[in-house]
Design a protein around this motif. Sequence first.
Motif, PDB file in Angstrom:
ATOM      1  N   GLN A   1      77.140  94.575  37.707  1.00 12.84           N
ATOM      2  CA  GLN A   1      76.532  93.368  37.145  1.00 12.84           C
ATOM      3  C   GLN A   1      77.585  92.546  36.404  1.00 12.84           C
ATOM      4  O   GLN A   1      78.665  93.046  36.075  1.00 12.84           O
ATOM      5  CB  GLN A   1      75.390  93.733  36.189  1.00 12.84           C
ATOM      6  N   SER A   2      77.237  91.308  36.119  1.00 10.55           N
ATOM      7  CA  SER A   2      78.131  90.418  35.374  1.00 10.55           C
ATOM      8  C   SER A   2      77.418  89.913  34.134  1.00 10.55           C
ATOM      9  O   SER A   2      76.186  89.919  34.072  1.00 10.55           O
ATOM     10  CB  SER A   2      78.543  89.229  36.236  1.00 10.55           C
ATOM     11  N   MET A   3      78.191  89.503  33.152  1.00 10.83           N
ATOM     12  CA  MET A   3      77.607  88.914  31.949  1.00 10.83           C
ATOM     13  C   MET A   3      78.662  88.137  31.187  1.00 10.83           C
ATOM     14  O   MET A   3      79.875  88.300  31.423  1.00 10.83           O
ATOM     15  CB  MET A   3      77.001  89.983  31.037  1.00 10.83           C
ATOM     16  N   THR A   4      78.181  87.298  30.281  1.00 11.57           N
ATOM     17  CA  THR A   4      79.064  86.528  29.416  1.00 11.57           C
ATOM     18  C   THR A   4      78.773  86.874  27.967  1.00 11.57           C
ATOM     19  O   THR A   4      77.622  86.835  27.536  1.00 11.57           O
ATOM     20  CB  THR A   4      78.880  85.019  29.630  1.00 11.57           C
ATOM     21  N   LEU A   5      79.807  87.238  27.243  1.00 14.18           N
ATOM     22  CA  LEU A   5      79.708  87.444  25.802  1.00 14.18           C
ATOM     23  C   LEU A   5      80.054  86.121  25.128  1.00 14.18           C
ATOM     24  O   LEU A   5      81.107  85.529  25.405  1.00 14.18           O
ATOM     25  CB  LEU A   5      80.680  88.526  25.334  1.00 14.18           C
TER      26      LEU A   5
ATOM     27  N   GLY B   1      92.996 102.051  18.815  1.00 16.98           N
ATOM     28  CA  GLY B   1      93.198 100.793  18.112  1.00 16.98           C
ATOM     29  C   GLY B   1      92.590  99.624  18.875  1.00 16.98           C
ATOM     30  O   GLY B   1      92.331  99.705  20.066  1.00 16.98           O
ATOM     31  N   LEU B   2      92.370  98.545  18.168  1.00 15.47           N
ATOM     32  CA  LEU B   2      91.906  97.317  18.814  1.00 15.47           C
ATOM     33  C   LEU B   2      92.921  96.866  19.854  1.00 15.47           C
ATOM     34  O   LEU B   2      94.128  96.897  19.612  1.00 15.47           O
ATOM     35  CB  LEU B   2      91.743  96.208  17.771  1.00 15.47           C
ATOM     36  N   LYS B   3      92.410  96.426  21.007  1.00 17.02           N
ATOM     37  CA  LYS B   3      93.271  95.918  22.072  1.00 17.02           C
ATOM     38  C   LYS B   3      92.906  94.463  22.362  1.00 17.02           C
ATOM     39  O   LYS B   3      91.736  94.145  22.548  1.00 17.02           O
ATOM     40  CB  LYS B   3      93.105  96.738  23.355  1.00 17.02           C
ATOM     41  N   LEU B   4      93.922  93.607  22.432  1.00  7.69           N
ATOM     42  CA  LEU B   4      93.698  92.199  22.698  1.00  7.69           C
ATOM     43  C   LEU B   4      93.468  91.978  24.191  1.00  7.69           C
ATOM     44  O   LEU B   4      94.277  92.405  25.014  1.00  7.69           O
ATOM     45  CB  LEU B   4      94.894  91.379  22.225  1.00  7.69           C
ATOM     46  N   ILE B   5      92.362  91.285  24.523  1.00  9.25           N
ATOM     47  CA  ILE B   5      92.029  91.029  25.920  1.00  9.25           C
ATOM     48  C   ILE B   5      92.576  89.658  26.348  1.00  9.25           C
ATOM     49  O   ILE B   5      93.329  89.552  27.312  1.00  9.25           O
ATOM     50  CB  ILE B   5      90.502  91.056  26.130  1.00  9.25           C
ATOM     51  N   TYR B   6      92.184  88.629  25.654  1.00 12.80           N
ATOM     52  CA  TYR B   6      92.629  87.260  25.887  1.00 12.80           C
ATOM     53  C   TYR B   6      92.710  86.544  24.541  1.00 12.80           C
ATOM     54  O   TYR B   6      92.057  86.929  23.595  1.00 12.80           O
ATOM     55  CB  TYR B   6      91.637  86.493  26.784  1.00 12.80           C
ATOM     56  N   TYR B   7      93.498  85.483  24.535  1.00 18.61           N
ATOM     57  CA  TYR B   7      93.537  84.635  23.362  1.00 18.61           C
ATOM     58  C   TYR B   7      93.673  83.180  23.786  1.00 18.61           C
ATOM     59  O   TYR B   7      94.006  82.869  24.934  1.00 18.61           O
ATOM     60  CB  TYR B   7      94.658  85.045  22.408  1.00 18.61           C
TER      61      TYR B   7
ATOM     62  N   GLY C   1      89.696  92.537  34.650  1.00 19.03           N
ATOM     63  CA  GLY C   1      88.247  92.664  34.691  1.00 19.03           C
ATOM     64  C   GLY C   1      87.532  91.647  33.822  1.00 19.03           C
ATOM     65  O   GLY C   1      86.296  91.663  33.764  1.00 19.03           O
ATOM     66  N   TYR C   2      88.287  90.784  33.177  1.00 22.15           N
ATOM     67  CA  TYR C   2      87.710  89.782  32.261  1.00 22.15           C
ATOM     68  C   TYR C   2      88.243  88.387  32.587  1.00 22.15           C
ATOM     69  O   TYR C   2      89.322  88.241  33.146  1.00 22.15           O
ATOM     70  CB  TYR C   2      88.063  90.103  30.809  1.00 22.15           C
ATOM     71  N   ASN C   3      87.454  87.389  32.185  1.00 23.10           N
ATOM     72  CA  ASN C   3      87.906  86.011  32.261  1.00 23.10           C
ATOM     73  C   ASN C   3      87.418  85.254  31.045  1.00 23.10           C
ATOM     74  O   ASN C   3      86.387  85.605  30.459  1.00 23.10           O
ATOM     75  CB  ASN C   3      87.367  85.317  33.525  1.00 23.10           C
ATOM     76  N   VAL C   4      88.144  84.221  30.667  1.00 20.65           N
ATOM     77  CA  VAL C   4      87.752  83.404  29.530  1.00 20.65           C
ATOM     78  C   VAL C   4      87.908  81.935  29.876  1.00 20.65           C
ATOM     79  O   VAL C   4      88.569  81.561  30.853  1.00 20.65           O
ATOM     80  CB  VAL C   4      88.604  83.703  28.267  1.00 20.65           C
TER      81      VAL C   4
ATOM     82  N   THR D   1      86.709  73.522  20.763  1.00 18.40           N
ATOM     83  CA  THR D   1      87.357  74.265  19.681  1.00 18.40           C
ATOM     84  C   THR D   1      86.478  75.412  19.202  1.00 18.40           C
ATOM     85  O   THR D   1      86.957  76.473  18.834  1.00 18.40           O
ATOM     86  CB  THR D   1      87.664  73.328  18.497  1.00 18.40           C
ATOM     87  N   GLU D   2      85.146  75.190  19.224  1.00 16.42           N
ATOM     88  CA  GLU D   2      84.235  76.150  18.615  1.00 16.42           C
ATOM     89  C   GLU D   2      83.936  77.373  19.468  1.00 16.42           C
ATOM     90  O   GLU D   2      83.663  78.448  18.944  1.00 16.42           O
ATOM     91  CB  GLU D   2      82.899  75.449  18.305  1.00 16.42           C
ATOM     92  N   ASP D   3      83.932  77.226  20.793  1.00 12.95           N
ATOM     93  CA  ASP D   3      83.414  78.287  21.657  1.00 12.95           C
ATOM     94  C   ASP D   3      84.498  78.947  22.493  1.00 12.95           C
ATOM     95  O   ASP D   3      85.377  78.271  23.044  1.00 12.95           O
ATOM     96  CB  ASP D   3      82.339  77.708  22.580  1.00 12.95           C
ATOM     97  N   PHE D   4      84.351  80.262  22.654  1.00 14.41           N
ATOM     98  CA  PHE D   4      85.340  81.025  23.442  1.00 14.41           C
ATOM     99  C   PHE D   4      84.602  82.169  24.130  1.00 14.41           C
ATOM    100  O   PHE D   4      84.653  83.324  23.697  1.00 14.41           O
ATOM    101  CB  PHE D   4      86.436  81.539  22.513  1.00 14.41           C
ATOM    102  N   PRO D   5      83.902  81.892  25.218  1.00 13.27           N
ATOM    103  CA  PRO D   5      83.135  82.939  25.902  1.00 13.27           C
ATOM    104  C   PRO D   5      84.020  83.875  26.716  1.00 13.27           C
ATOM    105  O   PRO D   5      85.050  83.467  27.259  1.00 13.27           O
ATOM    106  CB  PRO D   5      82.190  82.138  26.805  1.00 13.27           C
ATOM    107  N   LEU D   6      83.592  85.118  26.805  1.00 12.06           N
ATOM    108  CA  LEU D   6      84.286  86.145  27.588  1.00 12.06           C
ATOM    109  C   LEU D   6      83.374  86.561  28.741  1.00 12.06           C
ATOM    110  O   LEU D   6      82.240  86.971  28.526  1.00 12.06           O
ATOM    111  CB  LEU D   6      84.597  87.364  26.714  1.00 12.06           C
ATOM    112  N   ARG D   7      83.887  86.467  29.949  1.00 14.23           N
ATOM    113  CA  ARG D   7      83.102  86.769  31.140  1.00 14.23           C
ATOM    114  C   ARG D   7      83.536  88.113  31.706  1.00 14.23           C
ATOM    115  O   ARG D   7      84.739  88.353  31.899  1.00 14.23           O
ATOM    116  CB  ARG D   7      83.320  85.673  32.174  1.00 14.23           C
ATOM    117  N   LEU D   8      82.558  88.970  31.966  1.00 18.05           N
ATOM    118  CA  LEU D   8      82.806  90.228  32.663  1.00 18.05           C
ATOM    119  C   LEU D   8      82.229  90.110  34.064  1.00 18.05           C
ATOM    120  O   LEU D   8      81.040  89.835  34.234  1.00 18.05           O
ATOM    121  CB  LEU D   8      82.123  91.410  31.967  1.00 18.05           C
ATOM    122  N   GLU D   9      83.054  90.266  35.050  1.00 19.97           N
ATOM    123  CA  GLU D   9      82.628  90.242  36.438  1.00 19.97           C
ATOM    124  C   GLU D   9      82.650  91.669  36.974  1.00 19.97           C
ATOM    125  O   GLU D   9      83.576  92.410  36.704  1.00 19.97           O
ATOM    126  CB  GLU D   9      83.587  89.388  37.277  1.00 19.97           C
ATOM    127  N   LEU D  10      81.611  92.043  37.700  1.00 21.41           N
ATOM    128  CA  LEU D  10      81.572  93.371  38.331  1.00 21.41           C
ATOM    129  C   LEU D  10      81.839  94.474  37.300  1.00 21.41           C
ATOM    130  O   LEU D  10      82.859  95.156  37.334  1.00 21.41           O
ATOM    131  CB  LEU D  10      82.596  93.462  39.460  1.00 21.41           C
TER     132      LEU D  10
END
Lengths: 113, 110
Positions: free
Chosen positions: A17-21, A42-48, A63-66, A71-80
Amino acid sequence: NAGVTQTPKFRILKIGQSMTLQCTQDMNHNYMYWYRQDPGMGLKLIYYSVGAGITDKGEVPNGYNVSRSTTEDFPLRLELAAPSQTSVYFCASSTSRDRYEQYFGPGTRLTVT
Amino acid sequence: EDQVTQSPEALRLQEGESSSLNCSYTVSGLRGLFWYRQDPGKGPEFLFTLYSAGEEKEKERLKATLTKKESFLHITAPKPEDSATYLCAVQEGGSYIPTFGRGTSLIVHP
């Protein structure tokens, strides 16, 4: 100010499945980040992103896209979605001047089964 | 091999019993070292950034120090509300990608 808000708080996905955070900040910060936190690790950076329209890969981007259209929004997309993406996801923001002083959201706990 | 190592993994103190947490790092060209506090079920909360060896910063009962190889977070006369996981992270010059340690879980008993 609400600071950094994230939705949803919890989510269970089936494999494939896919979803957007969602992540929104109201502090007018230029810099935004997505991290994942796995138990005992530890925390791992995915995208910035250093500003609207500008994004770049972090340490674990596969496995992620952004996107960053505002300026306000920064969604993270998980595909498959895959079980390896089970984690707690944190969004953060900072000014460009004090980019080490990051303000974190409350997190999204994601389980992929 | 971890670039950032925090010790101990867990620490239990009695209220008022001062102690120190350690963060050792192996990155070259350190741009900054930062400390965060994380309460269960919440996002990390920024505490300090240190930029060069010899630098010290204080906030209430917490004092952070930095040498060329490690940082200490000293906790003086802790209270139960200081219970949390303390995270250390470093950033190399020219990089936007911080490296976090695994954290030290601190419990302060009343």
